[in-house]
Structures are given as structure tokens and as C-alpha cells.
Design an enzyme around this catalytic site. Sequence first.
Site: not given
Length: 443
Positions: A323-325
Site C-alpha cells: 500500500e502506498c509507501g
Amino acid sequence: MEKIMCPALFVTAPSSDSGKTTVVAAMARFWRNQGKTVRVFKTGPDFIDPKFHEVASGHRAYQLDLGMMGEAICRRHLYEAAKEADLILIEGVMGMFDGTSSSADLAVKFGIPMLAVIPAAKMAQTFGAIAYGLAHYRNDVKLFGVVANKVGSVGHAKLLEQSLPDDIAYCGYLARDESLALPDRHLGLVQADEIADLDNWLDAAATRLGNSCNMPLPKAIAFEYQAQDTQITALNQALKGVVIAVACDAAFAFIYHDNLTLLRKLGATVCLFSPITDNLPHCDALYLPGGYPELHGEALQKNHLLNMCIQKHVADNKPVVAECGGMLYLLGSLTNTQLQTFHWANVLPGTAIMSERLQGIGIVSFATGDEEIKGHCFHYSTSDIDLEPIGTATSTGRFGSSEPVYQHGSVVASYVHWYFPSSPQIVSSWFLGQPLAKGGVNE
């Protein structure tokens, strides 16, 4: 349906940066220091503010968001907290009426009285007008009082108090003092774990608040909930025997407590580790949540053994949810705003660049097969990924982001921070490595 009575207070404001987090954390520490059990919640999908409330209260702090979590889960959290607490505090999000699932919406839904923190620097009688507007903008909202923040003097505080209409209580003030301000960065406040002497700061803020504000416990209200965990029951321990390694450190800290609770309810064994310092634990699946990998780029790059182990994990077709990072960490490279380029796990074909400007924000949902999962995005990077998305997670409101969702072998990746309880079925399939149906755009 059993009812539990517990005092509760919803702390709101006219806008962001009004001092809500400081006031709520100081309140939590104040009442904790009086021997009370305090449970704190944060409106919206925020990961950072709840950590301050956890340190302040000594108990886990959870998110409450009607759009992402739904009424039933929010109601359950409040009910469970009421069973053990002497006081429930809820910090609002942005301004009192902002968003499609606003602070006012949440307070009205659960009948919780509201207290507004109004920053009063360079303001006199207009303070009363703002308070009046917050109290009367909607007929269904109960704003009983206000706290003035950033007040210049005792005389200034008196002037603010005199500006209020009779039906709004003046509950006190906090003086203008830079030592009460919490440091921030591009995704919000600096994380609680990074602030030295946070306990001393909380005690000082609690003392200051107690000396200048009227701090009786609010009136008890009723909380009720009827359990309906049918989805989890139907899945019948779908992840039993599955060991899931979860990245959890200063670089990957954006984890909903509810996500890990769901994985355990589904039978999984959760093993936390630090990508900054650790190797990959023995595991069947890997969960890489978001956070601040860009701030720890050198350390992550130097952990060659971990990067190689993740490459082998993916080559062995073991599941990864990023997710994301966490997704950025899997790309070929990331370049930060100082033009430093870092090379990390390199299992997704693509690159990313950090920006000074916000690139995506909003509650989103993603459909795959007959199921739909919700989540939130908030990122300052842009990415160039050489994959065809399997679908798009789109905003559930009028405005917001549309985020591609990628599947590359055993890896499911997106900018979205998923809220796992919104679809235990999809989450189970991800961590079991089962193929996803093509996801459509949700209107």
C-alpha cells in the site's frame, strides 16, 4: 440490544490546524492523570494523530469514518470502548462540516455533544460570530461550548468570552505558546515515536489545559451495538496457518489496528518486523503498509539482505499486499525532493518521484468480482509503473482520487491504504495468493 452509558465528548474546530490534536491529547492525559480510563478516537482515516492519543491515554486509539468503515463498525468500536472507559473523546477532522462524512455527521449519528476549538489569535468579537455559526449552521448539531486557542492575554480571553451568545458555554482557553505546537511534515504531524520527551510535553499540556479550562466530565450518553460478524464467520478461518510478515517501523507505520485484528480473526499469524533493520521473517505472505520510506531511503537501501529476500519471496510466488509507501518500496527506484535516488526491493517495474504538492487524496472503493473493498489515499509522490492495472479504485464522493490497482504475479499493489474489514473475502484472497477478477470503476 444492550446499552452502555459512558461520558463522551466530540472535539471539533472551524478548520484544520486549529489545535484539535493538542487539545484532545491534553484532555486525555489530564483525565488519565486523574485516574480515569480514557478511550480516544480520531475521525477519518488518519494514521498519525491516533498515535499521540495512544500515548496520552495509555490505550489504543481507533479511527471512526462512516464512509470507509460504515456505521456498524463505528458503532461497535464506541460500544466496546464504553464498556471499559470513564470517558470517550473523539477528535474531529478538518472543519466541523467538511467532507461527505463530516465530524458533524458522526457526532449527530451517535448523539455525542460537540466542543469547538477556535484559534483566536488576531481576533476579538468575531470569535463569537464563528462560534454562533458553528452552533447554528445545522439544526441537528449540538455544539454546547468552545475553547479558545492561541489567546494573547487574560484580557484577550475575557473579550472572547464576552463575545459568545448565551447558549454557547465558554470552557476556557489556551495561551499562545509555541511550546504547545506539535511539529509537522508533508503527510501531517511528525510521528509520536519521533518526538523526544513526548510524555513530559503531554503532562505539561494537560496541566496548562486544566489550569485554564473548565474540565468536568461530560454527561454520560448511551452506546449500543448488536454484533453482526457474518462475513468473518462465513469465511471460517480462511487464513488459518498462514504466517503474514507485516512491515512495522518508522518507515512503514500506517497500519489500521482493525486490519491486523481482522487477519488474526481469519486465523493468520501476524509477525511484525522492521525493514529498516531486520531481515524478512519466515512467512507465507507479506504485508507492506504505507508510511515514510522516503525519509529512510538510505537505511532501506543498505538492507541488501532484506531486499534480496523479498525478491525471492516474490519469485517463489508468495503473496504480497503493498500500500502506498509499501508499493513505492517495491519499485525500481524512488527519487526524493532533494533529488536523491534510492533503489530498494525492485520487484515492480517502475519508478516514483516525490513531489512538494499533494498528488492524491480521498476515500476510494475497488470492486473485484462481486466484492468491494474500501480504503483511503493520501500521497505526495507520482509513479510510472509499466503494468496494466487490473482496475481502478475510485472516489466515493464528488471529489477525490482515482487510483490504479496493480497485480504483478503474487503482488497486489496500489496507492490505496485498504481498510481490510470492508471486505474480508477480498483480503483473504489476496493473502492466499488467489487470482483477482478484473476490477471495474465504481461510479
